[in-house]
Design a protein around this motif. Structure first.
Motif, short mmCIF file in Angstrom:
data_model
loop_
_atom_site.label_atom_id
_atom_site.label_comp_id
_atom_site.label_asym_id
_atom_site.label_seq_id
_atom_site.Cartn_x
_atom_site.Cartn_y
_atom_site.Cartn_z
N ILE A 19 1.28 8.71 -6.25
CA ILE A 19 0.51 8.70 -5.01
C ILE A 19 -0.43 7.49 -5.00
O ILE A 19 -1.13 7.24 -5.99
CB ILE A 19 -0.31 9.99 -4.83
CG1 ILE A 19 0.63 11.21 -4.77
CG2 ILE A 19 -1.15 9.93 -3.56
CD1 ILE A 19 -0.09 12.53 -4.69
N VAL A 20 -0.42 6.76 -3.91
CA VAL A 20 -1.31 5.62 -3.73
C VAL A 20 -2.11 5.83 -2.45
O VAL A 20 -1.55 6.20 -1.41
CB VAL A 20 -0.51 4.30 -3.63
CG1 VAL A 20 -1.41 3.14 -3.24
CG2 VAL A 20 0.19 4.01 -4.96
N PHE A 21 -3.41 5.62 -2.50
CA PHE A 21 -4.27 5.74 -1.33
C PHE A 21 -4.59 4.34 -0.79
O PHE A 21 -4.77 3.40 -1.56
CB PHE A 21 -5.57 6.46 -1.69
CG PHE A 21 -5.36 7.89 -2.12
CD1 PHE A 21 -5.31 8.90 -1.17
CD2 PHE A 21 -5.19 8.21 -3.46
CE1 PHE A 21 -5.10 10.21 -1.55
CE2 PHE A 21 -4.99 9.52 -3.85
CZ PHE A 21 -4.93 10.53 -2.90
N LEU A 22 -4.65 4.23 0.54
CA LEU A 22 -4.94 2.96 1.18
C LEU A 22 -6.28 3.02 1.90
O LEU A 22 -6.58 4.01 2.57
CB LEU A 22 -3.86 2.60 2.20
CG LEU A 22 -2.45 2.35 1.67
CD1 LEU A 22 -1.51 2.03 2.83
CD2 LEU A 22 -2.44 1.23 0.64
N ARG A 35 -6.01 -5.40 -7.90
CA ARG A 35 -5.48 -4.17 -7.30
C ARG A 35 -5.37 -4.33 -5.79
O ARG A 35 -4.39 -3.88 -5.18
CB ARG A 35 -6.38 -2.99 -7.66
CG ARG A 35 -5.82 -1.66 -7.19
CD ARG A 35 -6.64 -0.49 -7.70
NE ARG A 35 -6.06 0.76 -7.23
CZ ARG A 35 -5.05 1.38 -7.80
NH1 ARG A 35 -4.52 0.89 -8.90
NH2 ARG A 35 -4.58 2.52 -7.31
N TRP A 36 -6.34 -4.98 -5.17
CA TRP A 36 -6.31 -5.19 -3.72
C TRP A 36 -5.10 -6.05 -3.34
O TRP A 36 -4.41 -5.78 -2.36
CB TRP A 36 -7.59 -5.85 -3.25
CG TRP A 36 -7.60 -6.10 -1.77
CD1 TRP A 36 -7.28 -7.23 -1.12
CD2 TRP A 36 -7.93 -5.13 -0.76
NE1 TRP A 36 -7.40 -7.07 0.24
CE2 TRP A 36 -7.79 -5.79 0.49
CE3 TRP A 36 -8.34 -3.80 -0.77
CZ2 TRP A 36 -8.04 -5.15 1.70
CZ3 TRP A 36 -8.59 -3.17 0.42
CH2 TRP A 36 -8.44 -3.84 1.64
N VAL A 82 5.61 -2.44 -7.39
CA VAL A 82 4.18 -2.39 -7.09
C VAL A 82 3.67 -0.95 -7.18
O VAL A 82 2.60 -0.68 -7.74
CB VAL A 82 3.89 -2.99 -5.70
CG1 VAL A 82 2.44 -2.74 -5.28
CG2 VAL A 82 4.18 -4.49 -5.69
N LEU A 83 4.43 -0.01 -6.63
CA LEU A 83 4.04 1.40 -6.70
C LEU A 83 3.93 1.87 -8.14
O LEU A 83 2.98 2.57 -8.52
CB LEU A 83 5.06 2.26 -5.94
CG LEU A 83 4.94 2.23 -4.41
CD1 LEU A 83 6.23 2.71 -3.76
CD2 LEU A 83 3.77 3.10 -3.96
N ARG A 85 -1.99 -5.02 -0.92
CA ARG A 85 -1.61 -5.82 0.24
C ARG A 85 -0.11 -6.15 0.20
O ARG A 85 0.56 -6.11 1.24
CB ARG A 85 -2.43 -7.11 0.27
CG ARG A 85 -2.15 -7.97 1.50
CD ARG A 85 -2.44 -7.18 2.77
NE ARG A 85 -1.75 -7.70 3.91
CZ ARG A 85 -2.34 -8.17 5.00
NH1 ARG A 85 -3.67 -8.17 5.07
NH2 ARG A 85 -1.64 -8.60 6.02
N VAL A 86 0.40 -6.44 -0.99
CA VAL A 86 1.84 -6.67 -1.12
C VAL A 86 2.62 -5.41 -0.73
O VAL A 86 3.62 -5.48 0.00
CB VAL A 86 2.20 -7.08 -2.56
CG1 VAL A 86 3.72 -7.07 -2.78
CG2 VAL A 86 1.66 -8.47 -2.87
#
Length: 233
Positions: free
Chosen positions: A45-48, A93-94, A72-73, A98-99
């Motif tokens: 899980i990735v939060f934006l 990390r930013w 990237v994930l 963005r990628v």
């Protein structure tokens, strides 16, 4: 949300998204959701931040995960993130986030979403076929059970769910097939359990939607050897 292996389902008020191991599911802020893992699933899980989230759809969606998006994930959710000595800096990390967003913006949305019907007659049909995906009743036969004409049901499927009855039923069957394959069933067992007359027709339908054959999907799911295979290539 990404399954590095296995299968996820994500349910929101809009319906259910099916997320096999070469797809990524996006759920915007404000959508109450539930997720479920099927089989041996490695969920990431990735939060934006809102500044990035506004660049992708403001509704739940499923995207094909490119090779770069996958890496990237995995990087953003891997062991390095839990080791202070080797963790990514905030700026690094930013850049990775963005990628990821750029990759999702370029990716095709996938037909792996089962919208939630509102009409009671559609709900009854959805419930019947979800409980028994091998049911081969025609829309006319289902209409007689629910008190609606074929014409009315066809219109409701188009207006409420944005697809024909047969397109919707194929989506439902593919969802059940993914779950069965994740649980270790073979292609022939899965084909018959989900309503296909023979394995060949199942393989064709599965490949058209998922982009790989059921046999290769089972192998790649176990090994994590996913590539961005696109239907038709």
């Amino acid at each position: 949300m990404y399954a590095a292996s296995g299968v996820l389902t994500v349910h929101t008020e809009r319906g259910t998204s099916i997320v096999p191991a070469n797809r990524a599911a996006w759920t915007p802020a404000g959508f109450t959701h539930q997720h479920r893992a099927h089989g041996d699933t490695d969920m990431r899980i990735v939060f934006l931040a809102s500044s990035l989230a506004r660049l992708i759809p403001d509704r739940p969606a499923v995207f094909l995960a490119s090779d770069l998006a996958r890496e990237v994930l995995l990087a953003l959710t891997g062991p390095r993130n839990y080791d202070a000595a080797s963790a990514y800096s905030r700026s690094a990390r930013w850049r990775l986030l963005r990628v990821l967003v750029d990759e999702l913006r370029e990716a095709d949305e996938q037909p792996l979403h089962l919208p939630e019907p509102r009409d009671d007659r559609l709900r009854a049909i959805a419930r019947m076929l979800d409980e028994n995906p091998a049911e081969n009743a025609t829309l006319d036969e289902l209409g007689k059970r629910t008190g609606a004409s074929t014409r009315t049901l066809s219109r409701l499927f188009r207006d409420e769910l944005g697809m024909s009855f047969y397109e919707w039923r194929t989506q439902l069957r593919i969802y059940h097939a993914l779950v069965l394959l994740a649980d270790g069933h073979d292609t022939t067992q899965t084909a018959h359990a989900c309503g296909w007359a023979n394995p060949s027709s199942f393989i064709a339908a599965f490949t058209n939607v998922i982009g790989t054959t059921p046999g290769r999907y089972r192998t790649d799911r176990r090994t994590g050897a996913w590539a961005s295979r696109i239907p038709g290539e």
